[in-house]
Design a protein around this motif. Sequence first.
Motif, PDB file in Angstrom:
ATOM      1  N   SER A   2     -17.526 146.007  46.571  1.00 36.57           N
ATOM      2  CA  SER A   2     -17.879 145.811  47.975  1.00 36.57           C
ATOM      3  C   SER A   2     -17.903 144.334  48.334  1.00 36.57           C
ATOM      4  O   SER A   2     -18.150 143.471  47.500  1.00 36.57           O
ATOM      5  N   LYS A   3     -17.627 144.081  49.594  1.00 37.81           N
ATOM      6  CA  LYS A   3     -17.633 142.716  50.106  1.00 37.81           C
ATOM      7  C   LYS A   3     -18.924 142.479  50.871  1.00 37.81           C
ATOM      8  O   LYS A   3     -19.460 143.381  51.497  1.00 37.81           O
ATOM      9  N   LYS A   4     -19.396 141.250  50.779  1.00 38.67           N
ATOM     10  CA  LYS A   4     -20.646 140.875  51.425  1.00 38.67           C
ATOM     11  C   LYS A   4     -20.534 139.466  51.992  1.00 38.67           C
ATOM     12  O   LYS A   4     -19.571 138.759  51.722  1.00 38.67           O
ATOM     13  N   ILE A   5     -21.555 139.065  52.729  1.00 40.70           N
ATOM     14  CA  ILE A   5     -21.663 137.689  53.190  1.00 40.70           C
ATOM     15  C   ILE A   5     -22.572 136.966  52.208  1.00 40.70           C
ATOM     16  O   ILE A   5     -23.680 137.422  51.917  1.00 40.70           O
ATOM     17  N   PHE A   6     -22.083 135.853  51.688  1.00 40.90           N
ATOM     18  CA  PHE A   6     -22.851 135.024  50.774  1.00 40.90           C
ATOM     19  C   PHE A   6     -23.207 133.730  51.480  1.00 40.90           C
ATOM     20  O   PHE A   6     -22.442 133.220  52.286  1.00 40.90           O
ATOM     21  N   CYS A  46     -28.321 141.530  57.229  1.00 41.04           N
ATOM     22  CA  CYS A  46     -28.366 142.673  56.325  1.00 41.04           C
ATOM     23  C   CYS A  46     -27.645 142.329  55.035  1.00 41.04           C
ATOM     24  O   CYS A  46     -26.562 141.758  55.048  1.00 41.04           O
ATOM     25  N   ARG A  47     -28.224 142.692  53.908  1.00 41.18           N
ATOM     26  CA  ARG A  47     -27.643 142.396  52.602  1.00 41.18           C
ATOM     27  C   ARG A  47     -26.680 143.486  52.139  1.00 41.18           C
ATOM     28  O   ARG A  47     -26.039 143.365  51.118  1.00 41.18           O
ATOM     29  N   HIS A  48     -26.573 144.586  52.882  1.00 36.82           N
ATOM     30  CA  HIS A  48     -25.649 145.668  52.557  1.00 36.82           C
ATOM     31  C   HIS A  48     -25.780 146.049  51.082  1.00 36.82           C
ATOM     32  O   HIS A  48     -24.831 145.997  50.307  1.00 36.82           O
ATOM     33  N   CYS A  49     -26.994 146.402  50.725  1.00 38.63           N
ATOM     34  CA  CYS A  49     -27.367 146.698  49.341  1.00 38.63           C
ATOM     35  C   CYS A  49     -26.463 147.752  48.705  1.00 38.63           C
ATOM     36  O   CYS A  49     -26.022 148.691  49.384  1.00 38.63           O
ATOM     37  N   GLU A  50     -26.238 147.603  47.407  1.00 37.52           N
ATOM     38  CA  GLU A  50     -25.442 148.589  46.665  1.00 37.52           C
ATOM     39  C   GLU A  50     -26.107 149.970  46.752  1.00 37.52           C
ATOM     40  O   GLU A  50     -25.456 150.959  47.012  1.00 37.52           O
ATOM     41  N   LYS A  51     -27.408 150.010  46.494  1.00 40.53           N
ATOM     42  CA  LYS A  51     -28.178 151.255  46.628  1.00 40.53           C
ATOM     43  C   LYS A  51     -29.135 151.045  47.795  1.00 40.53           C
ATOM     44  O   LYS A  51     -30.321 150.779  47.599  1.00 40.53           O
ATOM     45  N   ASP A  66     -19.260 152.058  54.552  1.00 41.27           N
ATOM     46  CA  ASP A  66     -17.838 152.165  54.858  1.00 41.27           C
ATOM     47  C   ASP A  66     -17.019 151.792  53.626  1.00 41.27           C
ATOM     48  O   ASP A  66     -17.571 151.556  52.547  1.00 41.27           O
ATOM     49  N   ASP A  67     -15.707 151.742  53.777  1.00 38.18           N
ATOM     50  CA  ASP A  67     -14.816 151.492  52.633  1.00 38.18           C
ATOM     51  C   ASP A  67     -15.027 150.124  51.989  1.00 38.18           C
ATOM     52  O   ASP A  67     -14.723 149.943  50.816  1.00 38.18           O
ATOM     53  N   ASP A  68     -15.539 149.151  52.756  1.00 35.05           N
ATOM     54  CA  ASP A  68     -15.804 147.817  52.211  1.00 35.05           C
ATOM     55  C   ASP A  68     -17.196 147.701  51.607  1.00 35.05           C
ATOM     56  O   ASP A  68     -17.584 146.651  51.112  1.00 35.05           O
ATOM     57  N   GLY A  69     -17.986 148.773  51.694  1.00 34.47           N
ATOM     58  CA  GLY A  69     -19.338 148.746  51.147  1.00 34.47           C
ATOM     59  C   GLY A  69     -20.394 148.305  52.144  1.00 34.47           C
ATOM     60  O   GLY A  69     -21.557 148.162  51.787  1.00 34.47           O
ATOM     61  N   ALA A  70     -19.998 148.113  53.396  1.00 34.53           N
ATOM     62  CA  ALA A  70     -20.967 147.711  54.428  1.00 34.53           C
ATOM     63  C   ALA A  70     -21.776 148.922  54.872  1.00 34.53           C
ATOM     64  O   ALA A  70     -21.245 150.024  55.004  1.00 34.53           O
ATOM     65  N   LYS A 130     -19.886 132.691  53.455  1.00 35.56           N
ATOM     66  CA  LYS A 130     -18.627 133.129  52.839  1.00 35.56           C
ATOM     67  C   LYS A 130     -18.623 134.646  52.830  1.00 35.56           C
ATOM     68  O   LYS A 130     -19.659 135.274  52.585  1.00 35.56           O
ATOM     69  N   TYR A 131     -17.468 135.245  53.075  1.00 30.52           N
ATOM     70  CA  TYR A 131     -17.342 136.695  53.049  1.00 30.52           C
ATOM     71  C   TYR A 131     -16.355 137.088  51.963  1.00 30.52           C
ATOM     72  O   TYR A 131     -15.262 136.526  51.870  1.00 30.52           O
ATOM     73  N   GLY A 132     -16.753 138.023  51.123  1.00 30.18           N
ATOM     74  CA  GLY A 132     -15.829 138.512  50.116  1.00 30.18           C
ATOM     75  C   GLY A 132     -16.541 139.222  48.991  1.00 30.18           C
ATOM     76  O   GLY A 132     -17.748 139.457  49.030  1.00 30.18           O
ATOM     77  N   ASP A 133     -15.762 139.524  47.974  1.00 27.38           N
ATOM     78  CA  ASP A 133     -16.258 140.121  46.749  1.00 27.38           C
ATOM     79  C   ASP A 133     -16.993 139.022  45.971  1.00 27.38           C
ATOM     80  O   ASP A 133     -16.541 137.883  45.943  1.00 27.38           O
ATOM     81  N   ILE A 134     -18.092 139.355  45.328  1.00 25.76           N
ATOM     82  CA  ILE A 134     -18.889 138.330  44.651  1.00 25.76           C
ATOM     83  C   ILE A 134     -18.079 137.567  43.606  1.00 25.76           C
ATOM     84  O   ILE A 134     -18.211 136.353  43.474  1.00 25.76           O
ATOM     85  N   ASN A 135     -17.214 138.259  42.884  1.00 31.69           N
ATOM     86  CA  ASN A 135     -16.422 137.572  41.859  1.00 31.69           C
ATOM     87  C   ASN A 135     -15.475 136.557  42.481  1.00 31.69           C
ATOM     88  O   ASN A 135     -15.305 135.457  41.956  1.00 31.69           O
ATOM     89  N   ASP A 136     -14.853 136.906  43.605  1.00 26.97           N
ATOM     90  CA  ASP A 136     -13.951 135.972  44.289  1.00 26.97           C
ATOM     91  C   ASP A 136     -14.710 134.746  44.786  1.00 26.97           C
ATOM     92  O   ASP A 136     -14.251 133.622  44.659  1.00 26.97           O
ATOM     93  N   VAL A 137     -15.887 134.990  45.375  1.00 28.99           N
ATOM     94  CA  VAL A 137     -16.690 133.879  45.899  1.00 28.99           C
ATOM     95  C   VAL A 137     -17.145 132.969  44.754  1.00 28.99           C
ATOM     96  O   VAL A 137     -17.063 131.744  44.856  1.00 28.99           O
ATOM     97  N   LEU A 138     -17.595 133.566  43.646  1.00 24.06           N
ATOM     98  CA  LEU A 138     -18.038 132.754  42.510  1.00 24.06           C
ATOM     99  C   LEU A 138     -16.884 131.987  41.876  1.00 24.06           C
ATOM    100  O   LEU A 138     -17.030 130.826  41.493  1.00 24.06           O
ATOM    101  N   TRP A 139     -15.700 132.612  41.749  1.00 30.70           N
ATOM    102  CA  TRP A 139     -14.539 131.922  41.182  1.00 30.70           C
ATOM    103  C   TRP A 139     -14.135 130.745  42.055  1.00 30.70           C
ATOM    104  O   TRP A 139     -13.803 129.672  41.547  1.00 30.70           O
TER     105      TRP A 139
END
Length: 165
Positions: A2-6, A46-51, A66-70, A130-139
């Motif tokens: 899922s993508k989130k705002i960081f 909103c943190r759009h929590c996994e659970k 939704d499909d992006d995890g929001a 930043k908006y994206g997948d956590i791994n992309d943002v961290l990389w």
Amino acid sequence: MSKKIFIDFKRCIACKACEVACEMEHGEARIRVFEFPDLTSVAFNCRHCEKAPCVEVCPTNALSKDDDGAVVLDPLKCIGCLMCGLACPFGIPKIDEYNKIMDKCDLCAHRRAEGKLPACVSACPTEALKYGDINDVLWAREGKIVAEFKDIGDRTNVLEAYLIR
């Protein structure tokens, strides 16, 4: 994933451009900037929590992912019972006093459907959001840090070469 705002707290200057962009997009700001004097500023949405507890407690299934995890709200299913607001550990969902239903950030679902970034992210002049997948943002962040070290190393080598002469 899922993508989130960081949020990069070090970059936030509390200009509130994210709030203005959100309000222009939705008629009200679904993101807030909090300032802690002499410490930092924090853009908070909103943190759009996994659970997501809000999704789990909604008696009408008005909240879903939704499909992006929001976490998104179907206003036609919401009865304004406030359960999501109580379950959210961050107190994010708020009652829309006019419509008597809940309201929350949906990561600008309509913008994402068009391939655009959420309005708050697009409006941030310092790129603190930043908006994206956590791994992309961290990389991406790690890449910048490595580049800075490389630059320091290059300058050190030039300085050493100059001093050796």
